[in-house]
Design a protein around this motif. Sequence first.
Motif, short mmCIF file in Angstrom:
data_model
loop_
_atom_site.label_atom_id
_atom_site.label_comp_id
_atom_site.label_asym_id
_atom_site.label_seq_id
_atom_site.Cartn_x
_atom_site.Cartn_y
_atom_site.Cartn_z
N VAL A 1 51.23 -34.82 -9.13
CA VAL A 1 49.97 -35.53 -8.88
C VAL A 1 50.21 -36.83 -8.13
CG1 VAL A 1 48.78 -34.51 -10.85
CG2 VAL A 1 50.04 -36.66 -11.15
N LYS A 2 51.38 -36.96 -7.50
CA LYS A 2 51.70 -38.15 -6.72
C LYS A 2 51.90 -37.77 -5.26
CE LYS A 2 53.77 -40.82 -10.48
NZ LYS A 2 54.97 -41.58 -10.91
N ALA A 3 51.63 -38.74 -4.38
CA ALA A 3 51.77 -38.47 -2.96
C ALA A 3 52.29 -39.70 -2.24
CB ALA A 3 50.43 -38.05 -2.36
N VAL A 4 53.00 -39.44 -1.14
CA VAL A 4 53.50 -40.48 -0.24
C VAL A 4 53.01 -40.16 1.15
CG1 VAL A 4 55.58 -41.37 0.89
CG2 VAL A 4 55.53 -41.13 -1.59
N GLY A 5 52.58 -41.19 1.87
CA GLY A 5 52.17 -41.03 3.26
C GLY A 5 52.96 -41.95 4.15
N TYR A 6 53.21 -41.51 5.37
CA TYR A 6 53.93 -42.32 6.35
C TYR A 6 53.29 -42.09 7.71
CZ TYR A 6 57.79 -44.15 9.20
OH TYR A 6 58.55 -44.85 10.09
N ALA A 7 52.93 -43.20 8.37
CA ALA A 7 52.34 -43.12 9.70
C ALA A 7 53.18 -43.97 10.65
CB ALA A 7 50.90 -43.63 9.67
N CYS A 8 53.54 -43.40 11.79
CA CYS A 8 54.34 -44.17 12.74
C CYS A 8 54.04 -43.69 14.17
CB CYS A 8 55.83 -44.06 12.44
SG CYS A 8 56.57 -42.48 12.89
N ASP A 9 54.36 -44.57 15.13
CA ASP A 9 54.13 -44.22 16.53
C ASP A 9 55.43 -43.93 17.27
OD1 ASP A 9 55.26 -46.71 16.84
OD2 ASP A 9 53.64 -47.53 18.08
N GLY A 10 56.55 -43.94 16.56
CA GLY A 10 57.83 -43.64 17.20
C GLY A 10 58.40 -44.79 17.98
N ALA A 11 57.77 -45.97 17.87
CA ALA A 11 58.25 -47.13 18.60
C ALA A 11 58.36 -48.35 17.70
CB ALA A 11 57.33 -47.43 19.79
N SER A 12 57.21 -48.88 17.28
CA SER A 12 57.24 -50.10 16.48
C SER A 12 56.29 -50.08 15.29
CB SER A 12 56.89 -51.30 17.37
OG SER A 12 55.60 -51.13 17.94
N VAL A 13 55.30 -49.21 15.30
CA VAL A 13 54.32 -49.18 14.22
C VAL A 13 54.76 -48.21 13.14
CG1 VAL A 13 51.94 -48.60 13.60
CG2 VAL A 13 52.41 -49.77 15.76
N GLU A 14 54.75 -48.68 11.88
CA GLU A 14 55.02 -47.78 10.76
C GLU A 14 54.33 -48.31 9.52
OE1 GLU A 14 58.97 -47.29 9.34
OE2 GLU A 14 59.08 -49.34 8.61
N ASN A 15 53.80 -47.41 8.73
CA ASN A 15 53.13 -47.77 7.48
C ASN A 15 53.46 -46.75 6.42
OD1 ASN A 15 51.16 -48.89 9.73
ND2 ASN A 15 50.80 -50.08 7.87
N TRP A 16 53.94 -47.25 5.26
CA TRP A 16 54.20 -46.41 4.10
C TRP A 16 53.06 -46.60 3.12
CZ3 TRP A 16 58.14 -42.98 3.31
CH2 TRP A 16 59.21 -43.03 4.20
N MET A 17 52.63 -45.51 2.50
CA MET A 17 51.55 -45.55 1.51
C MET A 17 51.92 -44.65 0.34
SD MET A 17 48.56 -45.03 4.35
CE MET A 17 49.70 -44.04 5.33
N ARG A 18 51.39 -44.98 -0.82
CA ARG A 18 51.60 -44.10 -1.98
C ARG A 18 50.37 -44.13 -2.86
NH1 ARG A 18 55.42 -48.27 -3.92
NH2 ARG A 18 57.12 -46.95 -3.28
N GLY A 19 50.23 -43.08 -3.70
CA GLY A 19 49.08 -43.02 -4.59
C GLY A 19 48.97 -41.69 -5.28
#
Length: 197
Positions: free
Chosen positions: A79-97
Motif C-alpha cells: 500500500v506504499k508508492a514511490v514516484g520519480y519525475a526527471c527530465d534527464g538533465a537537471s530537473v528531478e523530484n522524488w515523491m512518496r505516499g
Amino acid sequence: MKRAGPYLTLAAAAVLGGGLLVTNTLTGLNRDANTAGTATAPASPGASTVVNFPQDADYVTEIATDSRPITLSLTVTGVKAVGYACDGASVENWMRGAAEAGRMVLKGNNSQLEGTLVGDALKGTLTLGERTYDFLAPPVQPPAGLYLAQTANGRDSWIVGPDGSVTGVRRAPDGSTSPAPDLAPNARKVDGDDDDF
C-alpha cells in the motif's frame, strides 16, 4: 335415483369456483405480505467496484512540457508508492505516499502527485512547483522501472522505459544536478516502500 337438475349443478360449480378464487387470492396476499421487505434493492446507478493496485507494480510515462519532456516513474509495493519525475538533465523530484483502493497520493519537495487506476493504467496529475501536468501511465514489466545507485559522486537515478530507453539525473553531494551516466551495473530497482533517496 333422481339426477340433480342442471340449475343445481351450475350452482354447485359456481360455489366451488368462488371458493377456489377466494382461497387463491388470500394465499397470494399472504405470500406478498411475507416477502415484503426481503427483495434485494437494485444497485445504485453510479456504483462501481473498487479496483486495488497489484501487490507490486510499475508505471512509466512521458509528459510533454514547454521545454524538455519529463519522464515519470511510479512503483507500488503493498500500500506504499514511490514516484520519480526527471527530465534527464537537471530537473528531478522524488515523491512518496500511499496507494490504496485504486488511488495514489504522493508528496515530495515542492511536488505532488494524485492518480487513480483506470483499467490497468494510472491516470492523474503531477504538480511540480507552480505547474500541473496531466498524465496517463500504463503498467510496465521488468526491466522497465525506477533504479538508483549511491556513489562517491552522488546519487544517480534512472527511469528505464518499456522500450529500453533510459532517462536519469545525477545529484551531487552539493545538491547540484546533471545528466546521469549510463545505467550502472550495480543499480538497484526501487520499490514502493523505499526511503533511500
